[in-house]
Design a protein around this motif. Structure first.
Motif, PDB file in Angstrom:
ATOM      1  N   GLN B  63      11.235  -3.156   2.728  1.00  0.00           N
ATOM      2  CA  GLN B  63      11.507  -4.442   2.081  1.00  0.00           C
ATOM      3  C   GLN B  63      10.478  -4.715   0.992  1.00  0.00           C
ATOM      4  O   GLN B  63       9.296  -4.428   1.182  1.00  0.00           O
ATOM      5  N   CYS B 101       4.615   1.059   0.568  1.00  0.00           N
ATOM      6  CA  CYS B 101       5.586   0.936   1.658  1.00  0.00           C
ATOM      7  C   CYS B 101       5.083  -0.146   2.607  1.00  0.00           C
ATOM      8  O   CYS B 101       5.617  -1.229   2.655  1.00  0.00           O
ATOM      9  N   GLY B 102       4.041   0.163   3.389  1.00  0.00           N
ATOM     10  CA  GLY B 102       3.435  -0.866   4.247  1.00  0.00           C
ATOM     11  C   GLY B 102       4.090  -1.053   5.595  1.00  0.00           C
ATOM     12  O   GLY B 102       3.830  -2.039   6.282  1.00  0.00           O
ATOM     13  N   ASN B 135      -0.748  -2.060   7.557  1.00  0.00           N
ATOM     14  CA  ASN B 135       0.619  -2.361   7.146  1.00  0.00           C
ATOM     15  C   ASN B 135       0.582  -3.513   6.140  1.00  0.00           C
ATOM     16  O   ASN B 135      -0.468  -4.112   5.914  1.00  0.00           O
ATOM     17  N   VAL B 136       1.750  -3.824   5.587  1.00  0.00           N
ATOM     18  CA  VAL B 136       1.810  -4.835   4.528  1.00  0.00           C
ATOM     19  C   VAL B 136       1.547  -6.247   5.056  1.00  0.00           C
ATOM     20  O   VAL B 136       1.179  -7.140   4.298  1.00  0.00           O
ATOM     21  N   LYS B 137       1.705  -6.431   6.361  1.00  0.00           N
ATOM     22  CA  LYS B 137       1.400  -7.759   6.930  1.00  0.00           C
ATOM     23  C   LYS B 137      -0.114  -7.970   6.966  1.00  0.00           C
ATOM     24  O   LYS B 137      -0.625  -8.919   6.379  1.00  0.00           O
ATOM     25  N   VAL B 138      -0.786  -7.057   7.651  1.00  0.00           N
ATOM     26  CA  VAL B 138      -2.234  -7.193   7.850  1.00  0.00           C
ATOM     27  C   VAL B 138      -2.982  -7.120   6.510  1.00  0.00           C
ATOM     28  O   VAL B 138      -3.889  -7.913   6.258  1.00  0.00           O
ATOM     29  N   ILE B 141       0.111  -9.685   3.380  1.00  0.00           N
ATOM     30  CA  ILE B 141       0.629 -11.030   3.696  1.00  0.00           C
ATOM     31  C   ILE B 141      -0.468 -11.902   4.316  1.00  0.00           C
ATOM     32  O   ILE B 141      -0.684 -13.038   3.877  1.00  0.00           O
ATOM     33  N   ASP B 142      -1.149 -11.372   5.331  1.00  0.00           N
ATOM     34  CA  ASP B 142      -2.169 -12.162   6.044  1.00  0.00           C
ATOM     35  C   ASP B 142      -3.335 -12.551   5.146  1.00  0.00           C
ATOM     36  O   ASP B 142      -4.080 -13.489   5.454  1.00  0.00           O
ATOM     37  N   VAL B 147       3.565 -12.976  -2.463  1.00  0.00           N
ATOM     38  CA  VAL B 147       4.749 -12.340  -1.868  1.00  0.00           C
ATOM     39  C   VAL B 147       6.007 -12.811  -2.584  1.00  0.00           C
ATOM     40  O   VAL B 147       6.023 -13.866  -3.227  1.00  0.00           O
ATOM     41  N   SER B 148       7.055 -12.010  -2.457  1.00  0.00           N
ATOM     42  CA  SER B 148       8.322 -12.351  -3.117  1.00  0.00           C
ATOM     43  C   SER B 148       8.940 -13.565  -2.430  1.00  0.00           C
ATOM     44  O   SER B 148       8.627 -13.864  -1.273  1.00  0.00           O
ATOM     45  N   GLU B 149       9.848 -14.219  -3.160  1.00  0.00           N
ATOM     46  CA  GLU B 149      10.492 -15.434  -2.614  1.00  0.00           C
ATOM     47  C   GLU B 149      11.408 -15.064  -1.445  1.00  0.00           C
ATOM     48  O   GLU B 149      12.026 -14.044  -1.438  1.00  0.00           O
TER      49      GLU B 149
END
Lengths: 172, 149
Positions: B63, B101-102, B135-138, B141-142, B147-149
């Motif tokens: 995603q 990727c993430g 990963n893309v969260k840690v 995002i965190d 980030v995308s809408e």
């Protein structure tokens, strides 16, 4: 006499605070697991709280996570073995699978192909799923074992450790 | 005493040669160099600064989480890898490209290697892999990065 009454009141108050704190929602062992309400592949919402009364394994996984995929066959064995068992902290065993997939077709196909017969839910939001944040998931696979009242018994156990832990709760 | 010391030294040298060989063979398997790893903070700063030259960011995983990134889909699937190739065919070889990727750590990610290998084969000269160790969260995002809408 006054001192005695005061001491008893302080003890009672302390005990109340400690009980309240033990029941607070959180991610530590002994905390109440945060509620999850997500849709199944068919679109029906299943709440984690609806499983109250059973020993429940919340399994966070995804079809793109190879160790998670490998683990599904072990989960199938555990589910079959303990589904109807009576535990000291729950009657019956349930798995509440939460997928962090992004594509519904991948998720659905995997469930169908592998004949997964326990509860599966997902918001298909990948790592942006609010559940990943609520449960502070740092990586997959990740799981949480909860008792009949939704209290956290164990976290992130896999393989033999998971089986031993579930087995240890069997009512003798 | 001297013999013992000599044996110890020989063992130490052999162990270090073996360790170096192991390390270098692992590195050689990855189609990128350490210099091609881009720190998430650096990309986030670039994205937040419109005056800064913006890279072309391709999501080659599940995603497109990063704001403004182009969603290719997981390039472990041939159709998606072909789609990435088609997009790259239209770009100059010196384009500033970032891929990510993430899903999971690089050691387990099925997507970063095909993407980086393709960029190398196509002889691009200015491409990076976003360094998302967990990963893309840690790692994105965190940290509150865009980030995308």
């Amino acid at each position: 006499m006054r001192t005695l009454i005061l001491s008893v009141l302080i003890l009672l108050f302390g005990s109340m605070i400690s009980t309240l704190s033990a029941q607070s929602t959180g991610l530590e062992i002994g905390n109440k697991a945060p509620e999850i309400r997500l849709p199944t592949t068919k679109g029906d919402t299943v709440a984690l709280s609806s499983l109250k009364g059973k020993l429940v394994l919340i399994d966070f996984w995804a079809t793109w996570c190879s160790p998670c995929v490998e683990e599904q066959s072990q989960l199938a064995k555990l589910y079959s073995k303990y589904k109807q068992s009576v535990f000291t902290n729950g009657k019956g065993f349930e798995i509440y699978g939460v997928s962090l997939d992004a594509k519904k077709s991948n998720w659905e196909n995997f469930i169908r192909t592998n004949k997964i017969n326990w509860i599966q839910v997902s918001d298909l939001k990948f790592w942006r799923s609010p559940v990943a944040k609520t449960y502070n998931i740092q990586g997959l696979p990740f799981n949480v074992l909860i008792d009949d009242n939704g209290m956290i018994l164990a976290k992130n156990l896999h393989g033999i450790d998971l089986e031993k832990q579930i087995g240890s709760f069997l009512k003798k | 005493m001297k013999t013992k010391t000599l044996i110890f030294l020989l063992f130490a040298v052999a162990a270090s040669v073996f360790a170096t060989k192991e390390f270098s063979s692992q590195s050689q398997n990855d189609p990128w160099t350490t210099q091609q790893l881009l720190a998430p903070a650096d990309l986030a700063n670039t994205l937040k600064n419109p005056k800064s030259p913006q890279p072309i960011v391709f999501s080659i995983g599940m995603q497109a989480v990063i704001k403004g990134s182009i969603d290719i889909g997981p390039v472990m699937e041939k159709d998606n890898l072909d789609q990435l190739k088609q997009k790259l065919d239209k770009l100059p070889k010196n384009s500033n490209i970032v891929v990510y990727c993430g899903c999971c750590p690089f050691s387990r990610c099925p997507n970063v290697r095909p993407a980086m290998a393709l960029l190398k084969t196509m002889q691009f000269t200015n491409y990076k892999l976003l360094n998302l160790p967990q990963n893309v969260k840690v790692d994105w995002i965190d940290k509150g990065y865009p980030v995308s809408e």
